[in-house]
Design an enzyme around this catalytic site. Structure first.
Site, short mmCIF file in Angstrom:
data_model
loop_
_atom_site.label_atom_id
_atom_site.label_comp_id
_atom_site.label_asym_id
_atom_site.label_seq_id
_atom_site.Cartn_x
_atom_site.Cartn_y
_atom_site.Cartn_z
N LYS A 94 0.81 -1.22 0.00
CA LYS A 94 0.00 0.00 0.00
C LYS A 94 0.84 1.28 0.00
O LYS A 94 0.39 2.31 -0.49
CB LYS A 94 -0.97 0.01 1.18
N GLU A 116 -10.27 5.97 4.63
CA GLU A 116 -10.76 4.87 5.45
C GLU A 116 -9.66 3.83 5.53
O GLU A 116 -8.72 3.85 4.74
CB GLU A 116 -12.01 4.25 4.81
N SER A 383 1.61 -9.67 -0.91
CA SER A 383 1.27 -8.25 -0.77
C SER A 383 1.68 -7.64 0.56
O SER A 383 1.88 -6.43 0.65
CB SER A 383 -0.23 -8.05 -1.01
C1 LIG Z 1 -5.15 -4.00 1.95
C2 LIG Z 1 -4.43 -5.22 1.64
C3 LIG Z 1 -4.86 -6.07 0.61
C4 LIG Z 1 -6.12 -5.84 -0.15
O1 LIG Z 1 -6.13 -4.72 -0.97
P1 LIG Z 1 -6.06 -4.82 -2.55
O2 LIG Z 1 -6.43 -3.45 -2.97
O3 LIG Z 1 -7.05 -5.85 -2.98
O4 LIG Z 1 -4.68 -5.18 -2.90
C5 LIG Z 1 -4.08 -7.16 0.31
N1 LIG Z 1 -2.96 -7.45 1.01
C6 LIG Z 1 -2.53 -6.67 2.02
C7 LIG Z 1 -1.30 -7.06 2.74
C8 LIG Z 1 -3.24 -5.54 2.36
O5 LIG Z 1 -2.81 -4.77 3.36
#
Ligand SMILES: *Cc1c(COP(=O)(O)O)cnc(C)c1O
Length: 399
Positions: A94, A116, A383
């Site tokens: 993010k 948010e 992610s």
């Molecule tokens: C917020 C988050 C997601 C989900 O958000 P996407 O917009 O679908 O990528 C996925 N993985 C992590 C580690 C997150 O913090």
């Protein structure tokens, strides 16, 4: 199938029939201002260099690609690789779009950034970017998520943002979005709503995708360099869809690369407790844009659920909806049980504790790798890291 992603979205913000601006006229003017400022500033060398320098020296990009040999051995087939977004400063993908959004807000002369947050990851990343850029930050978060994601709540406070607990409705992400948006509407001229995924009215799905696309650009070059070919499958979890668009965008024209987005099946697709929007949803509008939605008969969003707070959103990014319809991306699901199993397996075989969100993509890879050849490859977008989930999982599994 050839796919030219460059012109997407069209000038009205549509990806096929999805996206756009389902908003009142006065807000449309504000969104068009943001779009114009973005289109102008992203072309300038100054902005590109500032963002590139922060990505490198602040976030720690490029994030590595890691061959998970023990996980591969256990799955018994295709080689599994991880794109290590969990190693970024703040622990997830993010920060990639938060830096971009905070820089844009500053460039536009805004005095306050609002947002948010679900799992608290967007809140922490945004509070971090705002501290860095030197701009006021206000984060709205559901009370249930506040309880569940305590470490992130503490971090946001330390980073100096104002945290607004949301007690209405489901007390999770969906209502936090409504609350933050109402606050934004009080002064949209001086404030900037930093959306946390590839969702919301145009230009946000485009902007967030562009800022995240560095993930796939790096991964594609890194994979080619290390393996001499592209991966057979690339996969990522899908909540709003930003980490998945970040990985997929650079590969859209590579017909030989299969792309799989993984949605949360929660307690099961045959129960109300899931957030598998693309798998089970129908077309409609939510939060200012058109997409697949989990909604009741009257078009109201359903209270969705996932073990991963960051994935429980009843809408999904418009480009994903388009990519599903043209069948360029396949959307699958993983349930809570598979997700927990993947969380523990990756932790114990590789010493990498994944975010519960990312564990959905790991679960999918573990499921399919065994039926693939040993010379085939799967690249997972990891992610984020699971520090925020460690206590929750330990309690859940009685560790
Ligand atoms: C917020 C988050 C997601 C989900 O958000 P996407 O917009 O679908 O990528 C996925 N993985 C992590 C580690 C997150 O913090």
């Amino acid at each position: 199938m050839s796919y030219d992603f460059a012109p997407m979205p069209d000038e009205n913000g549509y990806f096929g029939e999805y996206g756009g601006q389902v908003i009142p006229p006065q807000l449309k003017e504000i969104m068009d201002d943001i779009n114009d400022a973005y289109d102008a500033v992203r072309q300038t060398d100054a902005f590109k260099q500032e963002l590139a320098a922060l990505n490198a020296d602040y976030t720690g990009r490029p994030s590595p690609i890691y061959f998970a040999s023990r996980l591969t051995e256990q799955a018994g087939g295709a080689k599994i690789f991880l794109k290590r977004e969990d190693l970024n400063h703040t622990g997830a993908h993010k920060i990639n779009h938060c830096l971009g959004e905070a820089l844009l807000a500053k460039h536009m002369g805004k005095t306050k950034v609002l947002a948010e947050t679900g799992a608290g990851q967007h809140g922490v990343a945004l509070a971090t970017a705002c501290a860095l850029v030197g701009i006021e930050c206000e984060i709205h978060m559901g009370e249930i998520d506040i309880e569940k994601e305590h470490p992130n709540v503490t971090k946001m406070k330390i980073l100096g943002c104002t945290l607004i607990p949301v007690s209405r409705g489901t007390r999770t992400l969906k209502d936090a979005v409504d609350s933050a948006f109402e606050e934004y509407l009080k002064d949209p001229v001086n404030s900037f709503y930093a959306i946390g995924s590839v969702v919301g009215p145009h230009p946000f799905p485009k902007m967030v995708r562009d800022f995240q696309s560095i993930v796939g650009v790096e991964a594609r070059a890194q994979f080619l360099e290390k393996q001499g070919k592209l991966p057979d499958i690339i996969t990522a979890c899908v909540g709003g869809g930003s980490n998945a668009m970040g990985l997929f965008t650079a590969f859209l024209n590579d017909e030989e690369v299969k792309m799989v987005g993984v949605e949360p099946a929660g307690l099961g697709l045959d129960t109300p407790d899931n957030a598998a929007t693309l798998t089970l949803g129908s077309k409609g509008a939510i939060h200012g844009f058109e997409c697949y939605n989990l909604q009741d008969g009257e078009g109201n969003p359903l209270p969705v659920y996932s073990i991963a707070s960051g994935l429980d959103y009843p809408g999904v990014g418009p480009q994903h909806c388009y990519l599903k319809d043209i069948e360029r991306v396949q959307y699958e699901t993983a349930d809570d049980k598979e997700c927990l199993d993947a969380f523990m397996t990756l932790s114990r075989l590789e010493g990498i504790i994944p975010a519960l969100e990312s564990a959905h993509a790991v679960a999918y890879a573990m499921r399919v790798a065994g039926s693939m050849d040993k010379d085939q490859t799967i690249l997972i977008n990891l992610s984020g890291r699971g520090d925020k989930d460690a206590d929750f999982v330990a309690e859940k599994l009685g560790l």
